[in-house]
Write a protein that holds these residues in place. Structure first.
Motif, short mmCIF file in Angstrom:
data_model
loop_
_atom_site.label_atom_id
_atom_site.label_comp_id
_atom_site.label_asym_id
_atom_site.label_seq_id
_atom_site.Cartn_x
_atom_site.Cartn_y
_atom_site.Cartn_z
N LYS A 111 0.80 -1.22 0.00
CA LYS A 111 0.00 0.00 0.00
C LYS A 111 0.84 1.27 0.00
CE LYS A 111 -4.20 -1.65 0.00
NZ LYS A 111 -5.16 -1.29 -1.05
N GLY A 112 2.15 1.14 0.03
CA GLY A 112 3.01 2.32 0.07
C GLY A 112 3.99 2.27 1.23
N LEU A 113 4.68 3.37 1.43
CA LEU A 113 5.71 3.44 2.46
C LEU A 113 5.07 3.69 3.83
CD1 LEU A 113 8.86 3.43 2.66
CD2 LEU A 113 8.70 5.92 2.74
N MET A 114 5.47 2.89 4.82
CA MET A 114 5.04 3.09 6.20
C MET A 114 6.28 3.17 7.08
SD MET A 114 1.70 0.65 6.71
CE MET A 114 0.26 0.84 5.66
N VAL A 115 6.15 3.89 8.20
CA VAL A 115 7.31 4.10 9.08
C VAL A 115 6.94 3.75 10.52
CG1 VAL A 115 9.13 5.71 9.75
CG2 VAL A 115 8.00 5.99 7.54
N PRO A 116 7.00 2.45 10.89
CA PRO A 116 6.77 2.06 12.29
C PRO A 116 7.87 2.62 13.19
CG PRO A 116 6.69 0.16 10.80
CD PRO A 116 7.25 1.29 10.03
N ILE A 117 7.52 2.84 14.46
CA ILE A 117 8.43 3.51 15.39
C ILE A 117 8.95 2.52 16.44
CG2 ILE A 117 8.72 5.45 16.96
CD1 ILE A 117 7.92 6.24 14.11
N VAL A 118 10.28 2.47 16.58
CA VAL A 118 10.92 1.74 17.68
C VAL A 118 11.26 2.77 18.75
CG1 VAL A 118 12.82 0.24 18.36
CG2 VAL A 118 11.89 0.08 16.05
N ARG A 119 10.62 2.67 19.89
CA ARG A 119 10.72 3.72 20.91
C ARG A 119 11.83 3.42 21.92
NH1 ARG A 119 6.32 6.63 19.51
NH2 ARG A 119 4.58 5.43 18.61
N ASN A 120 12.41 4.51 22.43
CA ASN A 120 13.46 4.43 23.45
C ASN A 120 14.59 3.50 23.04
OD1 ASN A 120 10.78 5.01 25.36
ND2 ASN A 120 12.63 6.10 25.99
N VAL A 121 15.10 3.72 21.84
CA VAL A 121 16.18 2.89 21.31
C VAL A 121 17.42 2.99 22.19
CG1 VAL A 121 17.75 2.58 19.36
CG2 VAL A 121 15.33 3.04 18.95
N GLU A 122 17.63 4.17 22.79
CA GLU A 122 18.85 4.39 23.57
C GLU A 122 18.96 3.44 24.76
OE1 GLU A 122 15.67 6.34 25.76
OE2 GLU A 122 16.21 6.30 23.65
N SER A 123 17.85 2.88 25.22
CA SER A 123 17.86 2.00 26.40
C SER A 123 17.65 0.54 26.06
CB SER A 123 16.79 2.46 27.39
OG SER A 123 15.50 2.38 26.81
N LYS A 124 17.67 0.19 24.77
CA LYS A 124 17.40 -1.19 24.37
C LYS A 124 18.66 -1.85 23.81
CE LYS A 124 12.49 -0.54 23.43
NZ LYS A 124 11.41 -0.51 22.42
#
Length: 414
Positions: free
Chosen positions: A276-289
Motif C-alpha cells: 500500500k506504500g511506504l510506512m514508518v513504524p516507530i521503535v521507541r526508546n532505542v537508547e535504552s534497548k
C-alpha cells in the motif's frame, strides 16, 4: 438478527477514512472474524472484520470517504444460519459412497482441462491408460531435454508448431488508470511540503562494514538458537544512531512553533515498503534497548505493516528515521525528511570496493550513508560530525557497549 458493522477509529486525531476495497461481494455469506474490507486512513491501512457470521449487505462503495462510526455494512445472522444449516443437511443426507465418484470425476475433468495440449500417438495413449498415467505425469518424468527432443520439435509441420511456439508480444498502447489511495495522497502532500518548507541539505560518508559482517557471520547460528530470529544490519544502525545522538543531540531535534524541541529519548522510525506504500513504524526508546530487542521489534513491526495489522499508535511519533534503499540495490540517494523530524539517515547497498588501509589498497565491503537534514535546526558541523561518529561506531561495534568510547579511554577515565 441484523448486525451493523461500523467504521472503527484508527486513531484519536482521525475523523474520516476511505473504504479502500471490499474483500467480499454484496450478498455473500461471511464467517465470524472474517476480514471483509480494507479501510485506508492518512497513516495506515486497517482491516474491517465481521463480528458475526451471516449474509452481508454492503452500504458503502469502494473509494468513498466515510466518517468514523458510520455503518459500512450489515450482516443478517439468520440468513447465514439458514444457508449454513441447509448446506449441512444436504451433506448429511448424501451418502458418502456417492460423494467420492463425483469428486473423482471433478478432479479428472479439472486435470484434463489443465493438461497441456500434447499430441499423443495411439500406442502411447494406450500405454498411459494401462498404467494409469496422465500427460502431466509423462512430462514430469522427463528429466532433461536433449538434441533428439529439440530436433523432433523443429521437424514438426508449421501448422502444428505455430499452435504452441511462443510469439513476440503484440504492440500495445493501453494505459492503466487507478485512483490514488488516501495514504499515498497524504504522503504526496507531506513530501511536497517538506521540499517547500524546510532548508534540506544532504551530507554523505562511507562505512566499512567488515566488522559488522564478521560479527553476523561468527554469531548468527548462536544468535538464532538463543533468540529465535536472525541478526540483521538494521539493529546495528539503529543502536549506533541513538548513541551518536549523545554526541550530537541537535540531530534529534525538531521545530515546534518558534521553539526547538530536543527530546532526551530517541524514537527511531524504520521505513518499510508495503503493497500500500511506504510506512514508518516507530521503535521507541532505542537508547535504552539492546541489539537483540531492537532487532525483534523491527521484525515484528515490519511484519505487522506488510500484513496490514499495524496500529496508528505504532506509526505515530518518532524523532528520527532510517530508510534502507540498499535492499533494492540503491548505491546512493538523498532521502527526504519525515516531518516534523529534522533528519533522516539513508542506508545503501554494500559493495566490495578498493580502499586504502594503512597505506595498502584492499578490498572491503563498503556502504555509502546519507544524512538529509533541516539546516534551520542542524548546523553543518553537527550533521557531518554525526555521520563521522556513526561511521566510527559501525566500524568498531564493540564501542556500542562503551558509550562510543575506546577501551583505552575508559581505562584512563578520559
Amino acid at each position: 438478527m441484523i448486525i451493523e458493522i461500523k467504521i472503527p477509529t484508527p486513531g484519536e486525531s482521525i475523523t474520516e477514512v476511505e473504504l479502500g476495497k471490499w474483500l467480499v461481494e454484496d450478498g455473500d455469506t461471511v464467517d465470524k472474524d472474517q476480514e471483509i474490507a480494507e479501510i485506508e486512513s492518512d497513516k495506515a491501512t486497517l482491516t474491517l472484520v465481521a463480528s458475526e457470521a451471516g449474509k452481508i449487505k454492503i452500504q458503502v462503495g469502494e473509494g468513498e470517504a466515510v466518517p468514523v462510526g458510520a455503518i459500512a455494512c450489515t450482516i443478517d445472522t439468520e440468513a447465514g444460519d439458514v444457508q449454513l444449516s441447509a448446506v449441512k443437511k444436504e451433506k448429511a443426507g448424501t451418502p458418502e459412497i456417492e460423494e467420492k465418484p463425483a469428486e473423482t470425476k471433478a478432479v479428472k475433468e479439472k486435470t484434463g482441462s489443465d493438461q497441456p495440449k500434447v499430441k499423443t500417438t495411439a500406442v502411447a495413449q494406450k500405454m498411459m491408460e494401462e498404467n494409469n498415467l496422465s500427460v502431466d505425469d509423462i512430462i514430469r518424468g522427463l528429466q532433461r531435454i536433449g538434441k533428439k527432443e529439440v530436433e523432433a520439435v523443429l521437424h514438426l509441420p508449421e501448422e502444428t508448431k505455430s499452435s504452441f511456439v511462443s510469439k513476440p508480444a503484440a504492440f500495445s498502447r493501453e494505459e492503466k488508470r487507478e485512483k490514488m489511495s488516501l495514504l499515498r495522497r497524504k504522503l504526496s502532500e507531506r513530501l511536497v511540503s517538506v521540499k517547500n518548507e524546510t532548508a534540506m541539505l544532504t551530507t554523505f560518508n562511507e562505512v566499512d562494514m567488515s566488522r559488522v559482517m564478521e560479527i553476523r557471520k561468527q554469531y548468527q547460528t548462536k544468535f538464532v538458537e538463543q533468540h529465535g530470529f536472525k541478526l540483521g544490519f538494521m539493529s546495528f544502525f539503529t543502536k549506533a544512531v541513538a548513541m551518536a545522538m549523545q554526541f550530537h543531540p541537535t540531530v534529534n531535534s525538531m521545530i515546534d512553533g518558534d521553539e526547538v524541541l530536543t527530546p532526551d529519548f530517541v524514537d527511531v522510525g524504520i521505513a518499510v515498503q508495503t503493497p500500500k506504500g511506504l510506512m514508518v513504524p516507530i521503535v521507541r526508546n532505542v537508547e535504552s534497548k539492546s541489539i537483540p530487542s531492537i532487532e525483534l521489534e523491527i521484525k515484528e513491526l515490519a511484519e505487522k505493516a506488510r500484513n496490514k495489522m499495524i496500529s496508528v499508535e505504532e506509526l505515530t511519533g518518532g524523532t528520527f528515521t532510517i530508510t534502507n534503499g540498499g535492499t533494492f540495490g540503491s548505491l546512493l540517494s538523498t532521502p527526504i525528511i519525515n516531518p516534523p523530524q529534522s533528519a533522516i539517515l539513508g542506508m545503501h547497498n554494500i559493495v566490495d570496493r578498493p580502499v586504502a588501509v594503512d597505506g595498502q589498497v584492499v578490498i572491503r565491503p563498503m556502504m555509502y550513508v546519507a544524512l538529509s537534514y533541516d539546516h534551520r535546526v542542524i548546523d553543518g558541523k553537527d550533521s557531518v560530525g554525526f555521520l563521522v561518529k556513526l561511521k566510527e561506531l559501525l566500524e568498531h561495534p564493540e564501542r556500542l557497549l562503551t558509550n562510543g568510547k575506546t577501551p583505552e579511554a575508559l581505562l584512563l577515565e578520559l
